[in-house]
Design a protein around this motif. Structure first.
Motif, PDB file in Angstrom:
ATOM      1  N   ASP A 167       0.827  -1.208   0.000  1.00 42.16           N
ATOM      2  CA  ASP A 167       0.000   0.000   0.000  1.00 42.16           C
ATOM      3  C   ASP A 167       0.861   1.257   0.000  1.00 42.16           C
ATOM      4  O   ASP A 167       0.518   2.257  -0.635  1.00 42.16           O
ATOM      5  N   ASP A 168       1.973   1.209   0.704  1.00 39.67           N
ATOM      6  CA  ASP A 168       2.882   2.358   0.744  1.00 39.67           C
ATOM      7  C   ASP A 168       3.484   2.603  -0.636  1.00 39.67           C
ATOM      8  O   ASP A 168       3.622   3.753  -1.088  1.00 39.67           O
ATOM      9  N   LEU A 169       3.817   1.529  -1.327  1.00 39.56           N
ATOM     10  CA  LEU A 169       4.369   1.630  -2.687  1.00 39.56           C
ATOM     11  C   LEU A 169       3.322   2.191  -3.651  1.00 39.56           C
ATOM     12  O   LEU A 169       3.623   3.083  -4.463  1.00 39.56           O
ATOM     13  N   ILE A 170       2.085   1.695  -3.555  1.00 36.31           N
ATOM     14  CA  ILE A 170       1.026   2.190  -4.424  1.00 36.31           C
ATOM     15  C   ILE A 170       0.716   3.655  -4.119  1.00 36.31           C
ATOM     16  O   ILE A 170       0.456   4.449  -5.030  1.00 36.31           O
ATOM     17  N   ALA A 171       0.764   4.028  -2.848  1.00 34.10           N
ATOM     18  CA  ALA A 171       0.508   5.423  -2.474  1.00 34.10           C
ATOM     19  C   ALA A 171       1.539   6.353  -3.093  1.00 34.10           C
ATOM     20  O   ALA A 171       1.208   7.469  -3.522  1.00 34.10           O
TER      21      ALA A 171
ATOM     22  N   LEU B  49       0.663  13.227  -0.194  1.00 35.42           N
ATOM     23  CA  LEU B  49      -0.319  12.724  -1.161  1.00 35.42           C
ATOM     24  C   LEU B  49      -1.570  13.591  -1.133  1.00 35.42           C
ATOM     25  O   LEU B  49      -2.095  13.975  -2.184  1.00 35.42           O
ATOM     26  N   ALA B  50      -2.033  13.931   0.057  1.00 32.75           N
ATOM     27  CA  ALA B  50      -3.233  14.772   0.178  1.00 32.75           C
ATOM     28  C   ALA B  50      -3.003  16.145  -0.437  1.00 32.75           C
ATOM     29  O   ALA B  50      -3.888  16.701  -1.096  1.00 32.75           O
ATOM     30  N   ALA B  51      -1.806  16.685  -0.251  1.00 33.39           N
ATOM     31  CA  ALA B  51      -1.513  18.033  -0.756  1.00 33.39           C
ATOM     32  C   ALA B  51      -1.499  18.072  -2.273  1.00 33.39           C
ATOM     33  O   ALA B  51      -2.073  18.980  -2.884  1.00 33.39           O
ATOM     34  N   VAL B  52      -0.859  17.100  -2.909  1.00 31.45           N
ATOM     35  CA  VAL B  52      -0.786  17.134  -4.375  1.00 31.45           C
ATOM     36  C   VAL B  52      -2.149  16.820  -4.997  1.00 31.45           C
ATOM     37  O   VAL B  52      -2.491  17.340  -6.065  1.00 31.45           O
ATOM     38  N   ALA B  53      -2.936  15.964  -4.321  1.00 35.62           N
ATOM     39  CA  ALA B  53      -4.283  15.682  -4.817  1.00 35.62           C
ATOM     40  C   ALA B  53      -5.133  16.945  -4.777  1.00 35.62           C
ATOM     41  O   ALA B  53      -5.853  17.258  -5.734  1.00 35.62           O
ATOM     42  N   GLN B  54      -5.032  17.690  -3.683  1.00 35.59           N
ATOM     43  CA  GLN B  54      -5.812  18.915  -3.565  1.00 35.59           C
ATOM     44  C   GLN B  54      -5.366  19.955  -4.586  1.00 35.59           C
ATOM     45  O   GLN B  54      -6.188  20.701  -5.131  1.00 35.59           O
ATOM     46  N   THR B  55      -4.086  19.998  -4.884  1.00 34.25           N
ATOM     47  CA  THR B  55      -3.581  20.933  -5.886  1.00 34.25           C
ATOM     48  C   THR B  55      -4.211  20.662  -7.249  1.00 34.25           C
ATOM     49  O   THR B  55      -4.644  21.582  -7.946  1.00 34.25           O
ATOM     50  N   SER B  56      -4.288  19.395  -7.623  1.00 36.47           N
ATOM     51  CA  SER B  56      -4.835  19.059  -8.941  1.00 36.47           C
ATOM     52  C   SER B  56      -6.312  19.400  -9.023  1.00 36.47           C
ATOM     53  O   SER B  56      -6.771  19.977 -10.004  1.00 36.47           O
ATOM     54  N   TRP B  57      -7.081  19.091  -7.979  1.00 37.20           N
ATOM     55  CA  TRP B  57      -8.506  19.404  -8.018  1.00 37.20           C
ATOM     56  C   TRP B  57      -8.755  20.883  -7.824  1.00 37.20           C
ATOM     57  O   TRP B  57      -9.789  21.412  -8.225  1.00 37.20           O
ATOM     58  N   GLY B  58      -7.781  21.568  -7.217  1.00 38.18           N
ATOM     59  CA  GLY B  58      -7.894  23.013  -7.082  1.00 38.18           C
ATOM     60  C   GLY B  58      -7.905  23.712  -8.430  1.00 38.18           C
ATOM     61  O   GLY B  58      -8.523  24.774  -8.582  1.00 38.18           O
ATOM     62  N   VAL B  59      -7.242  23.133  -9.424  1.00 32.39           N
ATOM     63  CA  VAL B  59      -7.245  23.724 -10.769  1.00 32.39           C
ATOM     64  C   VAL B  59      -8.656  23.704 -11.348  1.00 32.39           C
ATOM     65  O   VAL B  59      -9.136  24.695 -11.911  1.00 32.39           O
TER      66      VAL B  59
END
Length: 204
Positions: A55-59, A122-132
């Motif tokens: 799971d850590d690798l997939i994350a 992971l949470a930060a980069v996900a939020q950045t993408s949806w922030g666009v």
């Protein structure tokens, strides 16, 4: 088998690359850490120097995917300027393009069951993408008085869901789901119908 990770001097990335190939071929639960290690050319024990488990690798694969995704979304948004509608539609098309070009990342991000909140990065980069997408939605609704304006977070989430549905049903070769229209056309017309229904763009 050559030790690809050591050869490139970056075992951690070699393991991520191996996992992405396995995710694409077998799905996020269809491979073991031993298989990832073998594909990277190292022993299974070497994996645990960098990752706590599968799971850590997939994350980490998902985190890297979100970085690519955020760049694509931002580029799409900028390419549509100065038209708010063109910018908004471009982000939708970027979603489809990403799913096609980076299937391993896409699966790790959206089909692996890995929570984006398992790791702050992971949470930060996900939020950045949806922030666009939310930024594009906010631009599109600026002409409406604030008291009558639909929340940008709401209708950007609806477009996200629509994009995801088109990808899952028609853009990733789902068995038995054949559309008579290209996925891009389905998404663009769907976005148009939805936005007109909200009063965000004028009727044809």
């Amino acid at each position: 088998m050559p030790k690809r990770g050591y050869h490139h001097g970056n075992l951690r990335q070699a393991l991520v690359d191996a996992a992405l190939e396995l995710i694409e071929d077998k799905g996020p639960t269809g491979f073991t850490l031993s298989e990832a290690a073998k594909k990277a050319g190292v022993t299974p024990a070497a994996v645990y120097r960098h990752f706590d488990g599968r799971d850590d690798l997939i994350a980490e694969a998902a985190r890297q995917g979100y970085l690519v995704f955020a760049d694509l979304m931002e580029h799409a948004y900028q390419s549509g300027q100065p038209s708010a509608l063109a910018a908004f539609e471009a982000t939708g098309r970027a979603y489809l393009a990403f799913a096609r070009k980076h299937p391993g990342h896409y699966i790790a991000m959206f089909e692996s069951g890995i929570s984006i909140n398992r790791d702050p990065d992971l949470a930060a980069v996900a939020q950045t993408s949806w922030g666009v997408l939310e930024k594009a939605a906010a631009d599109l609704s600026k002409h409406i008085p604030p008291e009558k304006r639909p929340p940008a977070a709401m209708f950007s989430a609806h477009i996200w869901a629509m994009s995801h549905g088109v990808v899952e049903l028609f853009a990733r070769n789902s068995p038995g789901n054949q559309s008579p229209f290209p996925p891009e056309d389905l998404l663009e017309t769907g976005i148009g119908v939805y936005l007109r229904g909200l009063g965000l763009i004028d009727p044809d």
